[in-house]
Structures are given as structure tokens and as C-alpha cells.
Design a protein around this motif. Structure first.
Motif, PDB file in Angstrom:
ATOM      1  N   LEU A  79     -66.644  81.155  74.040  1.00 18.75           N
ATOM      2  CA  LEU A  79     -66.065  81.571  75.321  1.00 18.75           C
ATOM      3  C   LEU A  79     -64.629  82.046  75.143  1.00 18.75           C
ATOM      4  CD1 LEU A  79     -67.409  78.784  77.712  1.00 18.75           C
ATOM      5  CD2 LEU A  79     -68.116  81.175  77.632  1.00 18.75           C
ATOM      6  N   ALA A  80     -63.872  81.348  74.323  1.00 19.48           N
ATOM      7  CA  ALA A  80     -62.474  81.720  74.105  1.00 19.48           C
ATOM      8  C   ALA A  80     -62.384  83.050  73.361  1.00 19.48           C
ATOM      9  CB  ALA A  80     -61.760  80.625  73.331  1.00 19.48           C
ATOM     10  N   GLY A  85     -65.543  86.180  81.864  1.00 17.23           N
ATOM     11  CA  GLY A  85     -64.860  85.903  83.117  1.00 17.23           C
ATOM     12  C   GLY A  85     -64.627  84.415  83.313  1.00 17.23           C
ATOM     13  N   LYS A  86     -63.544  84.102  83.990  1.00 14.04           N
ATOM     14  CA  LYS A  86     -63.193  82.695  84.234  1.00 14.04           C
ATOM     15  C   LYS A  86     -64.318  81.969  84.956  1.00 14.04           C
ATOM     16  CE  LYS A  86     -59.015  81.579  82.884  1.00 14.04           C
ATOM     17  NZ  LYS A  86     -58.875  80.671  81.784  1.00 14.04           N
ATOM     18  N   GLU A  87     -64.933  82.642  85.922  1.00 18.16           N
ATOM     19  CA  GLU A  87     -66.002  82.011  86.686  1.00 18.16           C
ATOM     20  C   GLU A  87     -67.171  81.626  85.778  1.00 18.16           C
ATOM     21  OE1 GLU A  87     -69.091  83.309  90.139  1.00 18.16           O
ATOM     22  OE2 GLU A  87     -67.025  84.028  90.366  1.00 18.16           O
ATOM     23  N   THR A  88     -67.544  82.498  84.862  1.00 14.23           N
ATOM     24  CA  THR A  88     -68.625  82.224  83.911  1.00 14.23           C
ATOM     25  C   THR A  88     -68.247  81.060  83.003  1.00 14.23           C
ATOM     26  OG1 THR A  88     -69.224  84.557  83.943  1.00 14.23           O
ATOM     27  CG2 THR A  88     -70.096  83.229  82.133  1.00 14.23           C
ATOM     28  N   GLN A  89     -67.012  81.059  82.522  1.00 12.91           N
ATOM     29  CA  GLN A  89     -66.564  79.968  81.647  1.00 12.91           C
ATOM     30  C   GLN A  89     -66.633  78.622  82.379  1.00 12.91           C
ATOM     31  OE1 GLN A  89     -62.653  80.876  80.178  1.00 12.91           O
ATOM     32  NE2 GLN A  89     -63.365  82.507  78.822  1.00 12.91           N
ATOM     33  N   HIS A  95     -71.683  72.955  83.490  1.00  8.90           N
ATOM     34  CA  HIS A  95     -73.063  72.660  83.089  1.00  8.90           C
ATOM     35  C   HIS A  95     -73.076  71.686  81.911  1.00  8.90           C
ATOM     36  CE1 HIS A  95     -77.252  73.066  82.037  1.00  8.90           C
ATOM     37  NE2 HIS A  95     -76.893  73.420  80.807  1.00  8.90           N
ATOM     38  N   PHE A  96     -72.279  71.977  80.889  1.00 10.32           N
ATOM     39  CA  PHE A  96     -72.234  71.087  79.726  1.00 10.32           C
ATOM     40  C   PHE A  96     -71.705  69.700  80.100  1.00 10.32           C
ATOM     41  CE2 PHE A  96     -72.326  75.008  77.050  1.00 10.32           C
ATOM     42  CZ  PHE A  96     -73.484  74.677  76.353  1.00 10.32           C
TER      43      PHE A  96
END
Length: 137
Positions: A79-80, A85-89, A95-96
Motif C-alpha cells: 500500500l505504501a 487512495g487513502k480510502e482504499t488503504q 479489514h485486516f
């Protein structure tokens, strides 16, 4: 009356563990001492089996937890690196976190100690059947 109670209890053990006795000494008349010895041996085997199962489950949960942690680290790195997008991250990390909490709940549900000892089983049995026992004293 004391002997009758002892004989009755030994007979109950024989009936409860009849299949187990037949494996070791089929078609033989068992003495009281044989019934008691075989009962002790059977209970020890059961405790050992339960302990092995508990250790197996704990090891599997530890392995799963290690794999999950590694996967989470890889995902955070991904992700980094890919600037999603911030929302996806946030959705993925939440979730995790939920899955991680579920794993933690599962791990705490598995006993960390070996199964209950005969002492605790004896106290439970005594408590549940104390109303049925007649004692002359």
C-alpha cells in the motif's frame, strides 16, 4: 453398606469402560483390581491424548498468526509503495484489523493449559452426584 457402594462403583466403571476392557482382555472375568487399574490407564491415555490435541491446535494457531502478520506487513508495504487512495488503504487496514481481532478471539478460546486434571474432574463429579450419595456419617 460401604462395601456395597464400592462394589457398585466398580461395577459402574466396568460398564462404562466395557468396550475398552474388551480390547485388552476379551472374554475374561475381570477382578476389581483389574477394573481399577485399567480405568486409571484409560484415564491417563485420555488426558495424554487431550494434551496432544491442545498443543497441536496451539501450534497451528501460532503458525497461522505468524503467517497473518507476515501477510499484513507485506500488504502495508504494498500500500505504501503503490500510493493507492487513502480510502482504499483505510478499508484494507480496517479489514485486516477485524480479521486479526477474530484470530485473537479464537486464540484466547483455546486453553493455554493442559486439560483439567483428574482433581478438578473429581470435584465436578462429586458436586453433581453428592445429592445422590448416602453417607452414614
Amino acid at each position: 453398606m460401604r462395601r456395597d457402594r464400592i462394589n457398585s462403583s466398580i461395577e459402574q466403571l466396568r460398564v462404562l469402560l466395557e468396550k475398552e476392557f474388551d480390547k485388552h482382555q476379551p472374554h475374561s472375568k475381570l477382578e476389581k483390581a483389574d477394573i481399577l487399574e485399567m480405568t486409571v490407564r484409560y484415564l491417563r491415555q485420555q488426558r495424554q491424548h487431550q494434551t496432544k490435541n491442545t498443543l497441536f491446535i496451539q501450534k497451528n494457531l501460532q503458525d497461522y498468526d505468524h503467517g497473518f502478520s507476515t501477510c499484513l506487513q507485506e500488504t502495508v508495504s504494498f500500500l505504501a509503495a503503490h500510493k493507492l487512495g487513502k480510502e482504499t488503504q483505510v478499508k484494507m487496514l480496517n479489514h485486516f484489523r477485524r480479521v486479526g481481532n477474530a484470530i485473537h478471539s479464537l486464540k484466547t478460546a483455546v486453553p493455554q493449559q493442559p486439560p483439567p486434571s483428574c482433581q478438578s474432574m473429581r470435584s465436578q463429579t462429586t458436586q453433581s452426584s453428592s445429592k445422590q450419595l448416602w453417607r452414614p456419617w
